[in-house]
Design a protein around this motif. Sequence first.
Motif, mmCIF file in Angstrom:
data_model
loop_
_atom_site.group_PDB
_atom_site.id
_atom_site.type_symbol
_atom_site.label_atom_id
_atom_site.label_comp_id
_atom_site.label_asym_id
_atom_site.label_seq_id
_atom_site.Cartn_x
_atom_site.Cartn_y
_atom_site.Cartn_z
ATOM 1 N N ALA A 186 30.428 25.791 45.691
ATOM 2 C CA ALA A 186 31.356 26.768 45.125
ATOM 3 C C ALA A 186 31.644 26.468 43.667
ATOM 4 C CB ALA A 186 32.666 26.761 45.932
ATOM 5 N N LEU A 187 32.176 27.470 42.989
ATOM 6 C CA LEU A 187 32.654 27.297 41.616
ATOM 7 C C LEU A 187 33.948 28.077 41.437
ATOM 8 C CD1 LEU A 187 32.027 30.149 39.875
ATOM 9 C CD2 LEU A 187 29.689 29.274 40.022
ATOM 10 N N LEU A 188 34.755 27.613 40.478
ATOM 11 C CA LEU A 188 35.985 28.300 40.083
ATOM 12 C C LEU A 188 35.847 28.755 38.644
ATOM 13 C CD1 LEU A 188 38.842 26.007 41.504
ATOM 14 C CD2 LEU A 188 38.441 28.399 42.134
ATOM 15 N N ILE A 189 36.295 29.968 38.358
ATOM 16 C CA ILE A 189 36.328 30.488 37.002
ATOM 17 C C ILE A 189 37.782 30.642 36.569
ATOM 18 C CG2 ILE A 189 35.735 32.434 35.496
ATOM 19 C CD1 ILE A 189 33.376 33.010 37.350
ATOM 20 N N ASP A 190 38.139 30.058 35.440
ATOM 21 C CA ASP A 190 39.467 30.133 34.834
ATOM 22 C C ASP A 190 40.593 29.641 35.752
ATOM 23 O OD1 ASP A 190 38.556 31.006 32.370
ATOM 24 O OD2 ASP A 190 38.728 33.127 32.869
ATOM 25 N N PRO A 191 40.472 28.410 36.265
ATOM 26 C CA PRO A 191 41.595 27.856 37.031
ATOM 27 C C PRO A 191 42.783 27.550 36.122
ATOM 28 C CG PRO A 191 39.945 26.169 36.641
ATOM 29 C CD PRO A 191 39.361 27.454 36.122
ATOM 30 N N SER A 246 36.362 32.796 19.133
ATOM 31 C CA SER A 246 34.975 32.612 18.709
ATOM 32 C C SER A 246 34.095 32.050 19.815
ATOM 33 C CB SER A 246 34.920 31.685 17.496
ATOM 34 O OG SER A 246 35.522 30.433 17.809
ATOM 35 N N GLY A 247 34.707 31.535 20.887
ATOM 36 C CA GLY A 247 33.926 30.892 21.935
ATOM 37 C C GLY A 247 33.931 31.611 23.271
ATOM 38 N N CYS A 248 34.315 32.880 23.301
ATOM 39 C CA CYS A 248 34.385 33.614 24.569
ATOM 40 C C CYS A 248 32.998 33.866 25.149
ATOM 41 C CB CYS A 248 35.076 34.954 24.372
ATOM 42 S SG CYS A 248 36.852 34.863 24.076
ATOM 43 N N VAL A 249 32.894 33.730 26.468
ATOM 44 C CA VAL A 249 31.683 34.118 27.180
ATOM 45 C C VAL A 249 32.059 34.972 28.384
ATOM 46 C CG1 VAL A 249 30.353 32.088 26.477
ATOM 47 C CG2 VAL A 249 31.653 32.036 28.628
ATOM 48 N N THR A 250 31.085 35.744 28.834
ATOM 49 C CA THR A 250 31.198 36.508 30.074
ATOM 50 C C THR A 250 30.153 35.973 31.037
ATOM 51 O OG1 THR A 250 32.078 38.516 29.048
ATOM 52 C CG2 THR A 250 30.871 38.784 31.116
ATOM 53 N N PRO A 255 26.867 45.588 44.098
ATOM 54 C CA PRO A 255 26.584 45.667 42.672
ATOM 55 C C PRO A 255 26.857 44.336 41.977
ATOM 56 C CG PRO A 255 28.666 46.731 43.155
ATOM 57 C CD PRO A 255 28.041 46.398 44.474
ATOM 58 N N ARG A 256 26.319 44.207 40.766
ATOM 59 C CA ARG A 256 26.527 42.988 40.004
ATOM 60 C C ARG A 256 28.006 42.828 39.653
ATOM 61 N NH1 ARG A 256 21.987 42.529 35.387
ATOM 62 N NH2 ARG A 256 22.625 40.332 35.431
ATOM 63 N N MET A 257 28.394 41.618 39.309
ATOM 64 C CA MET A 257 29.772 41.295 38.972
ATOM 65 C C MET A 257 29.785 40.594 37.621
ATOM 66 S SD MET A 257 30.464 39.602 42.706
ATOM 67 C CE MET A 257 32.230 39.335 42.607
ATOM 68 N N ALA A 258 30.765 40.919 36.789
ATOM 69 C CA ALA A 258 30.906 40.268 35.483
ATOM 70 C C ALA A 258 32.341 39.784 35.327
ATOM 71 C CB ALA A 258 30.541 41.220 34.352
ATOM 72 N N PHE A 259 32.479 38.531 34.928
ATOM 73 C CA PHE A 259 33.786 37.907 34.734
ATOM 74 C C PHE A 259 34.000 37.815 33.224
ATOM 75 C CE2 PHE A 259 31.980 36.785 38.759
ATOM 76 C CZ PHE A 259 33.032 37.043 39.640
ATOM 77 N N THR A 260 34.823 38.723 32.708
ATOM 78 C CA THR A 260 34.853 39.024 31.281
ATOM 79 C C THR A 260 35.887 38.233 30.494
ATOM 80 O OG1 THR A 260 36.368 40.873 31.692
ATOM 81 C CG2 THR A 260 34.003 41.362 31.687
ATOM 82 N N GLY A 261 36.671 37.374 31.153
ATOM 83 C CA GLY A 261 37.700 36.639 30.426
ATOM 84 C C GLY A 261 38.676 37.597 29.764
ATOM 85 N N PRO A 283 38.551 40.774 34.993
ATOM 86 C CA PRO A 283 39.106 40.167 33.777
ATOM 87 C C PRO A 283 39.878 38.890 34.079
ATOM 88 C CG PRO A 283 40.555 41.893 34.536
ATOM 89 C CD PRO A 283 39.390 41.871 35.497
ATOM 90 N N ALA A 284 40.246 38.170 33.019
ATOM 91 C CA ALA A 284 41.053 36.962 33.183
ATOM 92 C C ALA A 284 42.527 37.283 33.399
ATOM 93 C CB ALA A 284 40.890 36.054 31.971
ATOM 94 N N HIS A 285 42.941 38.484 33.016
ATOM 95 C CA HIS A 285 44.356 38.859 33.147
ATOM 96 C C HIS A 285 44.494 40.329 33.506
ATOM 97 C CE1 HIS A 285 45.504 35.140 31.015
ATOM 98 N NE2 HIS A 285 44.564 35.445 30.137
ATOM 99 N N ASP A 286 45.630 40.652 34.115
ATOM 100 C CA ASP A 286 46.069 42.034 34.186
ATOM 101 C C ASP A 286 47.593 42.036 34.302
ATOM 102 O OD1 ASP A 286 45.017 44.980 34.581
ATOM 103 O OD2 ASP A 286 46.758 44.720 35.881
ATOM 104 N N TYR A 287 48.212 42.983 33.611
ATOM 105 C CA TYR A 287 49.677 43.024 33.528
ATOM 106 C C TYR A 287 50.260 44.268 34.188
ATOM 107 C CZ TYR A 287 48.234 39.679 30.001
ATOM 108 O OH TYR A 287 47.625 38.631 29.347
ATOM 109 N N LYS A 288 49.392 45.069 34.815
ATOM 110 C CA LYS A 288 49.846 46.325 35.426
ATOM 111 C C LYS A 288 49.499 46.429 36.906
ATOM 112 C CE LYS A 288 49.524 48.879 31.062
ATOM 113 N NZ LYS A 288 48.912 50.039 30.344
ATOM 114 N N GLY A 289 49.004 45.358 37.491
ATOM 115 C CA GLY A 289 48.719 45.374 38.919
ATOM 116 C C GLY A 289 47.302 45.764 39.287
ATOM 117 N N PHE A 290 46.425 45.986 38.300
ATOM 118 C CA PHE A 290 45.033 46.287 38.593
ATOM 119 C C PHE A 290 44.268 44.992 38.872
ATOM 120 C CE2 PHE A 290 46.249 49.927 35.849
ATOM 121 C CZ PHE A 290 45.983 50.954 36.745
ATOM 122 N N THR A 291 43.197 45.107 39.635
ATOM 123 C CA THR A 291 42.431 43.921 40.008
ATOM 124 C C THR A 291 40.973 43.974 39.564
ATOM 125 O OG1 THR A 291 41.951 44.896 42.174
ATOM 126 C CG2 THR A 291 43.877 43.431 42.020
#
Length: 313
Positions: free
Chosen positions: A97-102, A186-190, A202-208, A248-256
Amino acid sequence: MLRAVGLFSRSSLEAPTLFSSLPHQIHLPNPRLALALAVPPQIRTTIFAGFMIGKRTIMAATSTTASPKLLFRQLFEKDSSTYTYLLADVSHPDKPALLIDPVDKTVERDLSLIRDLGLKLVYAMNTHVHADHVTGTGLIKTKMPEVKSVVSKASGARADILIEPGDKISIASLFLEVRATPGHTSGCVTYVTGDGPSQPQPRMAFTGDALLIRGCGRTDFQSGSPQQLYKSVHSQIFTLPKPTLLYPAHDYKGFTVTTVGEEIQYNPRLTKDEETFKHIMENLNLSYPKMMDIAVPANMVCGLQDLPSKASS
């Protein structure tokens, strides 16, 4: 140039080479031997790494079946509204397993879940150097030293593995490709799941923080650039198939979750032309992040900036 980096395969006709930056150095027999043996395809093969074109494949040695089975969990930290993502290949006996943005505050929750599910955590990864929370990667490593921390080389931060665009991070048969998406920092990755019939569809992208649901990350600190962010999203994310799921790495309106198609059509900032987007981003007048002076220095050293002073005291 097509290069083999340690693949024991019945179909390969080129001798493997040793990829010295892998966690384990492995010498494999000539793959012609596997051809001669004519191993039936239903028998499990041992894959140490995959073919790559000028880029690295980062993969621990694992015995794997042909088709992975994805276990996926989306976890939430309420103070910073941060999503942490857990992915595992449960078709493999070890369930890597792996964790993204713990997040440091929820490490115990995450590791408890991993234990409950019988998973073996291999990587703790970040999409960028966060300014609104302290990463949990360093704390995870104090509890599980065998886990490898991962961040982009362009971030300038410390980690066990410094990734670059085009690298692939694999757990058994599942893999994530690294796409550079700077602009928020300057160092963001997806991280994007692989293409092909054996990968999740479908494919999945973790966009930070590069692309949020109906929004995007701010560009007024950490070497951010609205022009760079606009180009990153349009060239690296919006070019993915429209059904691709975006996390995404965040959401402030309840979307997932959203999709590439949705954001191309409905994102109120990134549907604009580049000059309009630049004007929007330069006039947001956002307040200074309250955790920035704590989070950024900590995250530059894997979230454990206090350890050296404690060790020397």
